[in-house]
Design a protein around this motif. Structure first.
Motif, PDB file in Angstrom:
ATOM      1  N   GLY A 198       0.821  -1.211   0.000  1.00  0.00           N
ATOM      2  CA  GLY A 198       0.000   0.000   0.000  1.00  0.00           C
ATOM      3  C   GLY A 198       0.849   1.253   0.000  1.00  0.00           C
ATOM      4  N   GLN A 199       0.179   2.383   0.222  1.00  0.00           N
ATOM      5  CA  GLN A 199       0.855   3.679   0.240  1.00  0.00           C
ATOM      6  C   GLN A 199       1.863   3.731   1.390  1.00  0.00           C
ATOM      7  N   MET A 200       3.077   4.126   1.072  1.00  0.00           N
ATOM      8  CA  MET A 200       4.146   4.209   2.078  1.00  0.00           C
ATOM      9  C   MET A 200       4.588   5.653   2.240  1.00  0.00           C
ATOM     10  N   GLY A 201       4.728   6.086   3.485  1.00  0.00           N
ATOM     11  CA  GLY A 201       5.170   7.452   3.754  1.00  0.00           C
ATOM     12  C   GLY A 201       4.030   8.448   3.678  1.00  0.00           C
ATOM     13  N   ASP A 202       4.376   9.737   3.621  1.00  0.00           N
ATOM     14  CA  ASP A 202       3.409  10.831   3.556  1.00  0.00           C
ATOM     15  C   ASP A 202       2.439  10.759   4.730  1.00  0.00           C
ATOM     16  N   GLU A 203       2.978  10.595   5.946  1.00  0.00           N
ATOM     17  CA  GLU A 203       2.154  10.532   7.144  1.00  0.00           C
ATOM     18  C   GLU A 203       2.874  11.254   8.279  1.00  0.00           C
ATOM     19  N   LYS A 204       2.118  11.634   9.281  1.00  0.00           N
ATOM     20  CA  LYS A 204       2.704  12.361  10.402  1.00  0.00           C
ATOM     21  C   LYS A 204       3.632  11.458  11.194  1.00  0.00           C
ATOM     22  N   VAL A 205       4.845  11.939  11.423  1.00  0.00           N
ATOM     23  CA  VAL A 205       5.857  11.186  12.168  1.00  0.00           C
ATOM     24  C   VAL A 205       6.444  12.113  13.232  1.00  0.00           C
ATOM     25  N   THR A 206       6.628  11.582  14.436  1.00  0.00           N
ATOM     26  CA  THR A 206       7.255  12.343  15.512  1.00  0.00           C
ATOM     27  C   THR A 206       8.509  11.615  15.976  1.00  0.00           C
ATOM     28  N   VAL A 207       9.624  12.315  15.949  1.00  0.00           N
ATOM     29  CA  VAL A 207      10.884  11.782  16.474  1.00  0.00           C
ATOM     30  C   VAL A 207      11.117  12.435  17.831  1.00  0.00           C
ATOM     31  N   LYS A 208      11.243  11.600  18.872  1.00  0.00           N
ATOM     32  CA  LYS A 208      11.299  12.122  20.234  1.00  0.00           C
ATOM     33  C   LYS A 208      12.729  12.184  20.772  1.00  0.00           C
ATOM     34  N   ASN A 209      12.898  13.057  21.744  1.00  0.00           N
ATOM     35  CA  ASN A 209      14.120  13.147  22.547  1.00  0.00           C
ATOM     36  C   ASN A 209      15.361  13.463  21.720  1.00  0.00           C
ATOM     37  N   LEU A 210      15.236  14.420  20.820  1.00  0.00           N
ATOM     38  CA  LEU A 210      16.397  14.935  20.091  1.00  0.00           C
ATOM     39  C   LEU A 210      16.977  16.112  20.868  1.00  0.00           C
ATOM     40  N   VAL A 211      18.263  16.361  20.681  1.00  0.00           N
ATOM     41  CA  VAL A 211      18.958  17.386  21.464  1.00  0.00           C
ATOM     42  C   VAL A 211      19.296  18.581  20.584  1.00  0.00           C
ATOM     43  N   VAL A 212      18.989  19.771  21.078  1.00  0.00           N
ATOM     44  CA  VAL A 212      19.367  21.004  20.395  1.00  0.00           C
ATOM     45  C   VAL A 212      20.850  21.260  20.650  1.00  0.00           C
ATOM     46  N   LYS A 213      21.645  21.247  19.585  1.00  0.00           N
ATOM     47  CA  LYS A 213      23.090  21.419  19.740  1.00  0.00           C
ATOM     48  C   LYS A 213      23.518  22.880  19.642  1.00  0.00           C
ATOM     49  N   LYS A 214      22.728  23.690  18.918  1.00  0.00           N
ATOM     50  CA  LYS A 214      23.098  25.097  18.781  1.00  0.00           C
ATOM     51  C   LYS A 214      21.862  25.921  18.449  1.00  0.00           C
ATOM     52  N   VAL A 215      21.812  27.141  18.995  1.00  0.00           N
ATOM     53  CA  VAL A 215      20.712  28.063  18.734  1.00  0.00           C
ATOM     54  C   VAL A 215      21.286  29.353  18.160  1.00  0.00           C
ATOM     55  N   ASP A 216      20.814  29.735  16.972  1.00  0.00           N
ATOM     56  CA  ASP A 216      21.200  30.996  16.339  1.00  0.00           C
ATOM     57  C   ASP A 216      19.978  31.903  16.373  1.00  0.00           C
ATOM     58  N   GLY A 217      19.830  32.652  17.472  1.00  0.00           N
ATOM     59  CA  GLY A 217      18.656  33.492  17.645  1.00  0.00           C
ATOM     60  C   GLY A 217      18.558  34.612  16.635  1.00  0.00           C
ATOM     61  N   GLU A 218      19.706  35.114  16.178  1.00  0.00           N
ATOM     62  CA  GLU A 218      19.699  36.226  15.222  1.00  0.00           C
ATOM     63  C   GLU A 218      19.069  35.817  13.897  1.00  0.00           C
ATOM     64  N   ASN A 219      19.349  34.575  13.455  1.00  0.00           N
ATOM     65  CA  ASN A 219      18.816  34.085  12.183  1.00  0.00           C
ATOM     66  C   ASN A 219      17.680  33.084  12.355  1.00  0.00           C
ATOM     67  N   ASN A 220      17.225  32.889  13.609  1.00  0.00           N
ATOM     68  CA  ASN A 220      16.141  31.946  13.913  1.00  0.00           C
ATOM     69  C   ASN A 220      16.448  30.545  13.398  1.00  0.00           C
ATOM     70  N   LEU A 221      17.617  30.043  13.712  1.00  0.00           N
ATOM     71  CA  LEU A 221      18.020  28.708  13.286  1.00  0.00           C
ATOM     72  C   LEU A 221      18.268  27.815  14.502  1.00  0.00           C
ATOM     73  N   LEU A 222      17.842  26.574  14.385  1.00  0.00           N
ATOM     74  CA  LEU A 222      18.145  25.552  15.379  1.00  0.00           C
ATOM     75  C   LEU A 222      18.936  24.446  14.709  1.00  0.00           C
ATOM     76  N   LEU A 223      19.993  23.987  15.355  1.00  0.00           N
ATOM     77  CA  LEU A 223      20.752  22.831  14.902  1.00  0.00           C
ATOM     78  C   LEU A 223      20.426  21.688  15.849  1.00  0.00           C
TER      79      LEU A 223
END
Length: 212
Positions: free
Chosen positions: A162-187
């Motif tokens: 059947g149809q594969m993919g194109d569905e809501k997926v949540t990946v949990k417990n990832l870590v933010v390694k860097k925040v660039d507030g000036e450019n609104n970027l998250l690594l």
């Protein structure tokens, strides 16, 4: 609290020990608060956030009125963030990437890449049929799916092609390694669901320890 963002792609950074760390770059915000939901009026507490400004000629009158009431530009995406208390927020405020800090643990939700119609080996990791002598044209088949004369039908939830993919997926417990507030970027360490330029929703996790 959470924020809406756009997946830009993957790259790598190097930690203090010189080890390579794979990260996903996400443009997180700015997200104007379009509406504040309160229990007395709406029955629940939430913030309605917008993301990714829309061109004026693509805006209809209901959208223009809804966003105009809050005094914010019309956006392509609109999502609600449930909160226990919204007393410190009001329509017109802007939520930026700086609500996160380096080391925060987050849950990231998005729409996975669509892969079209797929068989059971690709879709459900079936091992396939025998390759030995006597097996003809059954190498990638499903195999037996019925339950005999009783109950004489296929059970709901049976793993099938059947149809594969194109569905809501949540990946949990990832870590933010860097925040660039000036450019609104998250690594964010690791991969997040979806294709490039796809919408993602990033929530802070109550869990302290993330994925190593």
């Amino acid at each position: 609290m959470g924020i809406l963002g756009k997946k830009l792609g993957m790259t790598r950074i190097f930690d203090e020990n010189g080890a390579s760390v794979p990260v996903t770059v996400v443009e997180a915000g700015p997200c104007p608060i379009v509406s504040v939901k309160i229990p007395d009026r709406d029955g629940y507490s939430a913030l309605q956030l917008g993301f990714d400004e829309k061109k004026e000629h693509r805006v209809n009158k209901p959208e223009k009125g809804h966003f105009g009431k809050a005094g914010v530009p019309v956006t392509k995406h609109l999502r609600e963030m449930r909160l226990d208390d919204v007393s410190g927020y009001e329509a017109g405020q802007v939520v930026n990437a700086d609500i996160f800090e380096e080391g925060d643990v987050v849950h990231v939700s998005g729409t996975s890449k669509g892969k079209g119609f797929a068989g059971v080996m690709k879709r459900h990791n079936f091992s396939g049929g025998p390759d030995s002598h006597g097996a003809s044209k059954v190498h990638r088949k499903v195999g037996s799916i019925g339950a005999g004369s009783y109950p004489a039908h296929i059970f709901k939830g049976q793993k099938m092609p059947g149809q594969m993919g194109d569905e809501k997926v949540t990946v949990k417990n990832l870590v933010v390694k860097k925040v660039d507030g000036e450019n609104n970027l998250l690594l964010i360490k690791g991969s997040v669901p979806g294709a490039r330029n796809g919408l993602v929703v990033i929530h802070k996790s109550e869990k302290q320890g993330g994925r190593d």
